[in-house]
Design an enzyme around this catalytic site. Structure first.
Site, PDB file in Angstrom:
ATOM      1  N   SER A  60       0.831  -1.212   0.000  1.00 27.62           N
ATOM      2  CA  SER A  60       0.000   0.000   0.000  1.00 27.62           C
ATOM      3  C   SER A  60       0.857   1.251   0.000  1.00 27.62           C
ATOM      4  O   SER A  60       2.003   1.229   0.451  1.00 27.62           O
ATOM      5  CB  SER A  60      -0.877   0.052   1.247  1.00 27.62           C
TER       6      SER A  60
HETATM    7  N1  SAH Z   1       0.631  -5.595   4.399  1.00 30.01           N
HETATM    8  C1  SAH Z   1       1.262  -5.911   3.150  1.00 30.01           C
HETATM    9  C2  SAH Z   1       0.332  -5.691   1.987  1.00 30.01           C
HETATM   10  C3  SAH Z   1       0.243  -6.921   1.182  1.00 30.01           C
HETATM   11  S1  SAH Z   1      -1.012  -6.981  -0.040  1.00 30.01           S
HETATM   12  C4  SAH Z   1       2.587  -5.180   2.984  1.00 30.01           C
HETATM   13  O1  SAH Z   1       2.946  -4.365   3.842  1.00 30.01           O
HETATM   14  O2  SAH Z   1       3.297  -5.472   2.014  1.00 30.01           O
HETATM   15  C5  SAH Z   1      -2.170  -8.104   0.697  1.00 30.01           C
HETATM   16  C6  SAH Z   1      -1.679  -9.486   0.999  1.00 30.01           C
HETATM   17  O3  SAH Z   1      -2.779 -10.240   1.489  1.00 30.01           O
HETATM   18  C7  SAH Z   1      -1.139 -10.268  -0.207  1.00 30.01           C
HETATM   19  O4  SAH Z   1       0.188 -10.627   0.023  1.00 30.01           O
HETATM   20  C8  SAH Z   1      -2.065 -11.483  -0.290  1.00 30.01           C
HETATM   21  O5  SAH Z   1      -1.410 -12.667  -0.699  1.00 30.01           O
HETATM   22  C9  SAH Z   1      -2.546 -11.587   1.140  1.00 30.01           C
HETATM   23  N2  SAH Z   1      -3.787 -12.367   1.316  1.00 30.01           N
HETATM   24  C10 SAH Z   1      -4.896 -12.425   0.542  1.00 30.01           C
HETATM   25  N3  SAH Z   1      -5.787 -13.290   1.050  1.00 30.01           N
HETATM   26  C11 SAH Z   1      -5.251 -13.800   2.198  1.00 30.01           C
HETATM   27  C12 SAH Z   1      -5.679 -14.749   3.168  1.00 30.01           C
HETATM   28  N4  SAH Z   1      -6.863 -15.368   3.091  1.00 30.01           N
HETATM   29  N5  SAH Z   1      -4.861 -15.023   4.204  1.00 30.01           N
HETATM   30  C13 SAH Z   1      -3.641 -14.427   4.319  1.00 30.01           C
HETATM   31  N6  SAH Z   1      -3.173 -13.527   3.429  1.00 30.01           N
HETATM   32  C14 SAH Z   1      -3.966 -13.209   2.374  1.00 30.01           C
END
Ligand code: SAH
Length: 209
Positions: A60
């Site tokens: 983000s």
């Molecule tokens: N907080 C992260 C943002 C990552 S984007 C950062 O600082 O980089 C959102 C993430 O959520 C992705 O990596 C995706 O794989 C994960 N995601 C999606 N569905 C999920 C689930 N059911 N359980 C765990 N992670 C999930």
């Protein structure tokens, strides 16, 4: 371009945009965000943009990270926090630096490995990273003072509400095409919900990958 001055300028911009929790501003002025993205994107790491982190996922923009962290911890000690969606580990790093005890779940195994390497290179190791499906939370480590979801769900996963401590807060993007931040607080009278800013996040997906 990747110096402390650049990070400080990013924190100054966040302050001008309305972020006022000093712990959040201080954390973000210290964490080398460029270590969490691909080298080819490092020069853009301190711009207020979201960036690709591989596997179709994104980190983000700094304002959104700051805003969600602030909503979660303002006016209280961060305590024990669960993050759903570790991604590259940057949000975990920010939470750690504010003093939180951090648990983070990621469904994509190679991303979790990447996050582990990124956090280590930023010299942040005291974080529990779990490969799993965040829909179910982490009952063995509950209750949590805060839960932060960094992917968008079309509903509020019930197990997460159950794993929230009394007076605990949860922040999540809700919706599919149209999304907004939702702040939930567990009170003795039930769950209070506040609808906040429009946002754009990758979706919460089922299962592990
Ligand atoms: N907080 C992260 C943002 C990552 S984007 C950062 O600082 O980089 C959102 C993430 O959520 C992705 O990596 C995706 O794989 C994960 N995601 C999606 N569905 C999920 C689930 N059911 N359980 C765990 N992670 C999930």
């Amino acid at each position: 371009m990747l110096s402390q001055r650049t990070r400080q300028r990013m924190a100054d911009r966040l302050r001008q945009s309305g972020i006022c929790d000093e712990r959040v501003l201080s954390a973000m002025s210290q964490i080398p965000r460029h270590l969490f993205v691909d080298e080819a994107l490092a020069s853009r790491a301190y711009d207020d943009v979201s960036l690709p982190i591989g596997h179709g996922q994104t980190i983000s923009q700094p304002f959104t990270v700051a805003r969600m962290t602030e909503l979660l911890i303002t006016g209280r000690k961060p305590g024990r926090i669960l993050e759903i969606g570790t991604g590259c580990g940057y949000q975990s790093a920010v939470l750690l630096k504010t003093g939180a005890e951090v648990y983070s779940i990621e469904r994509i195994a190679p991303l979790l490995d990447q996050a582990r390497r990124n956090l280590r290179s930023a010299q942040l190791i005291h974080v529990r990273l779990v490969h799993g499906d965040g829909h179910f939370g982490l009952p063995e480590a509950a209750p949590f003072d805060g839960i932060i979801m960094t992917c968008a769900a079309s509903f509020i996963p019930e197990p997460l509400l159950e794993q929230l401590a009394e007076h605990g807060r949860m922040i999540m993007p809700l919706g599919e095409h149209e999304q907004h931040l939702l702040l939930l607080e567990k009170t003795p009278d039930g769950i209070q919900q506040t609808r906040l800013d429009p946002v754009k996040f990758v979706p919460l997906l089922p299962g592990r990958a």
